[in-house]
Structure formats: structure tokens, C-alpha cells
Design a protein around this motif. Structure first.
Motif, short mmCIF file in Angstrom:
data_model
loop_
_atom_site.label_atom_id
_atom_site.label_comp_id
_atom_site.label_asym_id
_atom_site.label_seq_id
_atom_site.Cartn_x
_atom_site.Cartn_y
_atom_site.Cartn_z
N ALA A 46 56.67 75.89 -60.95
CA ALA A 46 56.21 74.75 -60.13
C ALA A 46 57.40 73.94 -59.63
O ALA A 46 57.44 73.51 -58.47
CB ALA A 46 55.28 73.86 -60.96
N MET A 47 58.40 73.74 -60.49
CA MET A 47 59.59 73.00 -60.09
C MET A 47 60.40 73.78 -59.06
O MET A 47 60.93 73.20 -58.09
CB MET A 47 60.43 72.67 -61.31
N ALA A 48 60.46 75.10 -59.23
CA ALA A 48 61.15 75.94 -58.25
C ALA A 48 60.48 75.84 -56.88
O ALA A 48 61.14 75.73 -55.84
CB ALA A 48 61.18 77.39 -58.73
N GLN A 49 59.15 75.85 -56.89
CA GLN A 49 58.41 75.72 -55.63
C GLN A 49 58.73 74.40 -54.94
O GLN A 49 58.89 74.34 -53.72
CB GLN A 49 56.90 75.83 -55.91
N ALA A 50 58.86 73.34 -55.73
CA ALA A 50 59.18 72.03 -55.15
C ALA A 50 60.60 72.01 -54.59
O ALA A 50 60.85 71.47 -53.51
CB ALA A 50 59.02 70.94 -56.21
N LEU A 51 61.52 72.60 -55.33
CA LEU A 51 62.93 72.58 -54.92
C LEU A 51 63.16 73.34 -53.62
O LEU A 51 64.15 73.08 -52.92
CB LEU A 51 63.81 73.16 -56.03
N ARG A 52 62.28 74.26 -53.29
CA ARG A 52 62.40 74.98 -52.01
C ARG A 52 62.37 74.03 -50.83
O ARG A 52 62.93 74.32 -49.77
CB ARG A 52 61.25 75.98 -51.84
N HIS A 53 61.72 72.89 -51.00
CA HIS A 53 61.52 71.96 -49.89
C HIS A 53 62.58 70.87 -49.83
O HIS A 53 62.54 70.02 -48.94
CB HIS A 53 60.13 71.31 -50.01
N LEU A 54 63.51 70.87 -50.79
CA LEU A 54 64.47 69.78 -50.89
C LEU A 54 65.86 70.27 -50.50
O LEU A 54 66.37 71.22 -51.09
CB LEU A 54 64.47 69.22 -52.32
N ARG A 55 66.47 69.61 -49.52
CA ARG A 55 67.73 70.09 -48.96
C ARG A 55 68.94 69.25 -49.39
O ARG A 55 70.07 69.60 -49.07
CB ARG A 55 67.66 70.06 -47.42
N ASN A 56 68.71 68.17 -50.12
CA ASN A 56 69.80 67.26 -50.45
C ASN A 56 70.15 67.21 -51.93
O ASN A 56 70.99 66.41 -52.34
CB ASN A 56 69.47 65.85 -49.95
N VAL A 57 69.51 68.05 -52.73
CA VAL A 57 69.74 68.02 -54.17
C VAL A 57 71.15 68.50 -54.50
O VAL A 57 71.59 69.56 -54.04
CB VAL A 57 68.71 68.89 -54.92
N GLN A 58 71.86 67.71 -55.29
CA GLN A 58 73.24 68.03 -55.68
C GLN A 58 73.36 68.35 -57.17
O GLN A 58 74.24 69.13 -57.57
CB GLN A 58 74.17 66.86 -55.35
N VAL A 59 72.51 67.74 -57.99
CA VAL A 59 72.60 67.94 -59.44
C VAL A 59 71.21 68.21 -60.01
O VAL A 59 70.27 67.45 -59.77
CB VAL A 59 73.20 66.70 -60.13
N ILE A 60 71.10 69.31 -60.75
CA ILE A 60 69.86 69.67 -61.44
C ILE A 60 70.18 69.82 -62.92
O ILE A 60 71.07 70.58 -63.30
CB ILE A 60 69.27 70.99 -60.92
#
Length: 570
Positions: free
Chosen positions: A255-269
Motif C-alpha cells: 500500500a505504501m509503495a502504491q502511494a509512493l508511485r504518485h510522489l515526486r518530491n520524496v527525499q528521505v524514506i
């Protein structure tokens, strides 16, 4: 107050920092019990013109002292930043809400417009949240940008109160034409659990302005993680996501991977110590490959990830231009796995320490998996299988942990002959289907990788060197795989990881029935790998797992598959 105490207070206050509109009493260790004990502190506040920031952390403030300080704040309309962490050490828990209400009321009276509020390390529990509830709902917090509530013992009840206060604040501020746009939310070590996290997820989704979210050590498992994942999709400016030391498992990670597909500005996970496991790591690897263009750091430490899955992650990140650190420490790699991982990471300084590696995993741990599976079923009886979490946008989505149907076309009607074939497959039935056999692909969907993998293995088990049967099987396999591998990397990787689990090449979660392997299944894959529809990176993923002992029963076919994969990958 004794003269010696007054002298000590005066000496402490002489060390206060004043500058840039900030008045700081930080870390002075003052024990402020009553109005007399804060006389000089109050005087400093009253005489400070243009007060924009007040630091009271590292002191202990009683109810009467808080009232006196509050009185001094009632005309400080320029106050924007309140650093009030670690401010109630040694106080009765029942005192803290009263003290907080006094201070909050003063800010509202002054008409202050806060941008930062830090109440961390105050063990005030749900009642403490009630103490700032009215402040958070007031116009004084319509401008709030950063809210820090780390290590406050908020609990489920406090999480719900906090969520409702933020939702109310957003609604009221929106009505005034300037909606709440919180950028930083920090609430680690608060035992929010699923209910508290899900409540806050609704507020996060509504605001859509978050840039940093830190919620480590909150006892959140897959249901709460799924709710947060859905909310994160609506925060396009998100840069930092820290959910360390919660329990994702496969469902939460996908579910988190699916969400991250839509986010282009994430720098730290930071998903360290989150029980991501191998299937979850593969899903994240897919997103790392096709998205997250500016990612700098990812932490997947202590997640029960095996060597092959860790290598898939390494392959996915090594070409990212801004990547600085990959933490895979504390997983199940073994000495050889650690060496292979170091070799795979071309930038040697990118890979963090592997000193706490857990070694190679046990061959079987089904009892533990069954126990965990039972716990997850108790948490969410309606969610029987993890496959629903692999869906693309047009299919089943998760909104704050609730399943809903999107406007996707209905599955096409299948002929009775195809259904009969799938219920009891045989080469004879497949040949009788004639040209309609490729319509079997209508029965497979990326949103249901388990069924898709099951159908693929059934068909490929019919393989033989008899020309007509071979052609029929390979044509059907091509139609099925071409459809399954035509979507996003995430859907392809979810399908492939499920296939690997059913083939016994990857240890999965829960009760997954493994299929006895026959050479034909490997020969069908060997054929498929050579086709244009089979991407090189998917072949690379498959190649990572084909050295498994599970293939020894089909050694000749296994060697052919490995050789073909080697050529495809290089």
C-alpha cells in the motif's frame, strides 16, 4: 520564595538568549511552581517588544506559574513560535492540561498567529491533547506550519482528538479563505496504533500540504499503514516520511509503495524495523525503479529481507543520481549475501553498515507466519488476501483503510469452455479451445496476482515437446504474460513476487500453497524471457532468484532458464 532561590533564578535568567525576536529560557532547569517563582521571567516577557519566539523547554512549570506566564503573553500578538517541549517534568499529569489551557488561552486572547508549536517530551497523554484542543481549533493555529508532539503518550484517544482538532482547524481556516497548510508533523513514540493513525490520516488527506511526517514507534500495523499510505498520496510536496519501528508486513508495504508511485518530491524514506520483508522490499524496488526521482536516503534495515530481495532493491537504486544512503543492515543476508550486496552497489559509500546482519534465514518458519497471519486476520477480517493491495489506479483502492470500487470496466464475460479448462486444465481441452485460447488472458488481472500466478502455472504445466501442444501452451502463456507485464513496474513486480512464492523460490507471508514444479513451467518462462514484451529489469529480478535449491528437481530446465536470463540481463 527564599532569597537564595531568587538569586539562583536571577543568575539563570541572566543566561537567557535574546535575539531575532526570540526569548529563550531553554535548558535552565528552573522549577517554576507559583507566580512568585516566575516574577523575573514574566518581567522579561512583558518587557520584550516584538516577541516572535518563546523557548521554555527544559524547565518545569506548575499550574500557577503557567497562569502568570500566560498573563504576560496576552498582549504578545506577534508571537509565532512556541518551543514548549520537556516543560512539565515532575508535575502531576492532572496539572498539565490546566497549565496548557492557560497558555493556549493567552495566545488566543493576544491574537497570535502561530507557525510552530513544539510540545514534545511532555508525558501528558490524551488529557494533554485536550489541554491544547481549543488552541488548535482557534484562528491562532490557522497559520500553523510545524506541529511537534514527539513522545507525549498521546495514545489512541489523544490521536483521535488531535485529528478532529486539525480537521476543525482546516475547515474554519478554509472558510476564512486561508486553509491550514501544515508542513511538518512529528508524533513519534505515542502509541497511536491503528485507530489513532487512521484518524490522523483523514486530517492529513484533507490538508494535503505535508512535507515531513515523522511517526516512528507507534504500534501501527498494516491497517493503519494502509490508511496513512492513502493519505500520503494527497500530499504531493512530501519530502520526508519516517515510520520507523511500526509493523508494515506485505500488505502495508505494498500500500505504501502504491502511494509512493504518485510522489515526486520524496527525499528521505525511513521504513527501518518495519517488518517490510522480501515481498514488500520487491514492491518498493519497483517504485524505486520507476519513480521517486530525487530520493536521497532509504532505510529498510531490520526488515527480515533476504539476500535476493535486497539485491533487487540495490539494483533499483544504484542508478539514482541523488542517492546518498541505502540502509539494509540487520536483514537476513548472510556473509555471502553481504558481499554480493556490496558488489552490487557500485557506489561503495552509498551502502550503510551491514554489521548487524541477521544471517541467512531459517529454511522454514511457517509456525511463526501462521501465527502472524492469524493476528492480521483478527485485525482485519474483511481483508483475506494481500493481493488486493497491488492494484492499479483504475481498480480497488484503499482510502484510509477502507476498500472502495473505482470506475473500472467490468470483467469481460468468459466462455464456458475457458472456465471449464481453467477449473481442470488439460492439453486436450487447451487444443479444443483453438484460437480462442488466448482469451484466457481475460481471466488474469494485475490487481489479483495470486490468481494470475496460479493460472500461469496451470497452463505452463501442460507444456510438452509435441509441436501442437507446445505451440498452444506458448501462445497462451505469451498472451497472459504480455498483459500482466504491460502495466506499471509495481504491478509487474507484485505479480512476479507472488509467482516466486508459489514456485517456492521466495518465502512469502501467510498460508500460500506452493505448486510442485515441473520442467515445463521453467521452459515456458525461458521462452517468455526471450520475447519483446518481457522487460530486461523483470528478467533481472527473476534471475536473482533462480539459483534456489527449489529448482534442483528440474535441473536441465533450470539451467536453460538461467542461461537465457543471463543473456537477457547482459
Amino acid at each position: 520564595m527564599a532569597s537564595d532561590d531568587i538569586a539562583l533564578l536571577a543568575d539563570a535568567l541572566s543566561k537567557t538568549h535574546v535575539g531575532d525576536g526570540e526569548l529563550s529560557f531553554k535548558g535552565l532547569g528552573l522549577k517554576l511552581d507559583d507566580a512568585q517563582s516566575v516574577e523575573e521571567l514574566v518581567r522579561d516577557i512583558e518587557q520584550f517588544r516584538g516577541l516572535r519566539a518563546l523557548r521554555l523547554e527544559g524547565n518545569t512549570v506548575g499550574v500557577e506559574a503557567a497562569r502568570a506566564i500566560a498573563k504576560a503573553l496576552e498582549d504578545k500578538d506577534q508571537l509565532q513560535r512556541c518551543y514548549w517541549s520537556d516543560m512539565f517534568t515532575g508535575r502531576l499529569r492532572s496539572e498539565i492540561p490546566t497549565a496548557l489551557r492557560s497558555l493556549g488561552s493567552a495566545l488566543m486572547t493576544a491574537g497570535a498567529r502561530l507557525t510552530e508549536l513544539d510540545l514534545s517530551d511532555n508525558a501528558f497523554g490524551p488529557d494533554g491533547v485536550k489541554g491544547v484542543e481549543q488552541l488548535l481549533k482557534s484562528p491562532s493555529c490557522h497559520s500553523l506550519k510545524e506541529l511537534r508532539l514527539n513522545n507525549c503518550g498521546v495514545g489512541i484517544g489523544g490521536g483521535k482528538i488531535l485529528a478532529e482538532a486539525l480537521i476543525d482547524c482546516h475547515r474554519k481556516s478554509l472558510a476564512h479563505g486561508s486553509p491550514l497548510r501544515l508542513r511538518v508533523f512529528i508524533a513519534g513514540r505515542n502509541r497511536l496504533e491503528n485507530e489513532g493513525a487512521s484518524a490522523l490520516a483523514k486530517a492529513f488527506q484533507l490538508m494535503g500540504s505535508l512535507e515531513e511526517v515523522h511517526m516512528p514507534q507507534n504500534g501501527i500495523n498494516h491497517a493503519g499503514v494502509m490508511a496513512l499510505a492513502s493519505a500520503m498520496r494527497h500530499n504531493p510536496d512530501l519530502r520526508v516520511l519516517n515510520l520507523n519501528d511500526n509493523t508494515f508486513t506485505k500488505r502495508g508495504t505494498i500500500a505504501m509503495a502504491q502511494a509512493l508511485r504518485h510522489l515526486r518530491n520524496v527525499q528521505v524514506i525511513n521504513f527501518g524495523d518495519c517488518l517490510v520483508r522480501s515481498e514488500g522490499a520487491i514492491a518498493l524496488a519497483a517504485v524505486l525503479r520507476e519513480g521517486l526521482p530525487v530520493l536521497k536516503e532509504i532505510n529498510l534495515s531490520f526488515g527480515e529481507i533476504t539476500e535476493a530481495a535486497a539485491l533487487v532493491v540495490a539494483q533499483a537504486v544504484r542508478d539514482k543520481p541523488d542517492m546518498e544512503k541505502v540502509d539494509l543492515n540487520g536483514n537476513c543476508l548472510g556473509e555471502e549475501g553481504c558481499d554480493a550486496l556490496r558488489e552490487a552497489m557500485e557506489k561503495g559509500d552509498m551502502l550503510g553498515s551491514l554489521s548487524d546482519d541477521e544471517g541467512e534465514p531459517e529454511d522454514e518458519d511457517d509456525d511463526q507466519d501462521d501465527h502472524e497471519n492469524e493476528e492480521e486476520e483478527n485485525d482485519d477480517d474483511d481483508d483475506d488476501d494481500a493481493s488486493d493491495d497491488c492494484n492499479e489506479d483504475g481498480e480497488i483502492l484503499k482510502e484510509n483503510g477502507t476498500t472502495k470500487k473505482d470506475d473500472s470496466p467490468e470483467k469481460p464475460q468468459s466462455s464456458a469452455e475457458i472456465m471449464s479448462f481453467l477449473s481442470c486444465p488439460s492439453a486436450e481441452k487447451l487444443l479444443q479451445l483453438g484460437e480462442t485460447r488466448t482469451s484466457v488472458q481475460q481471466q488474469v488481472h494485475a490487481s489479483d496476482p495470486h490468481t494470475a500466478a496460479e493460472i500461469l502455472l496451470k497452463i505452463s504445466s501442460l507444456y510438452s515437446e509435441e509441436p501442437e501442444t507446445r505451440t498452444a501452451v506458448l501462445e497462451t502463456i505469451d498472451a497472459v504474460l504480455k498483459k500482466l507485464l504491460s502495466g506499471s513496474d509495481l504491478s509487474s513486480y507484485c505479480f512476479l513476487s507472488t509467482l516466486l512464492v508459489m514456485m517456492g523460490l521466495l518465502k512469502g507471508e501467510g498460508k500460500v500453497k506452493k505448486v510442485p514444479l515441473v520442467p515445463g513451467q521453467l521452459l515456458c518462462l525461458e521462452h517468455a524471457v526471450q520475447q519483446e514484451y518481457f522487460p530486461q529489469h523483470v528478467a533481472s529480478l527473476l534471475h536473482t532468484f533462480t539459483s534456489s535449491e527449489a529448482l534442483e528437481s528440474c535441473s536441465s530446465a533450470s539451467e536453460r532458464l538461467s542461461s537465457t536470463l543471463e543473456k537477457k540481463c547482459h
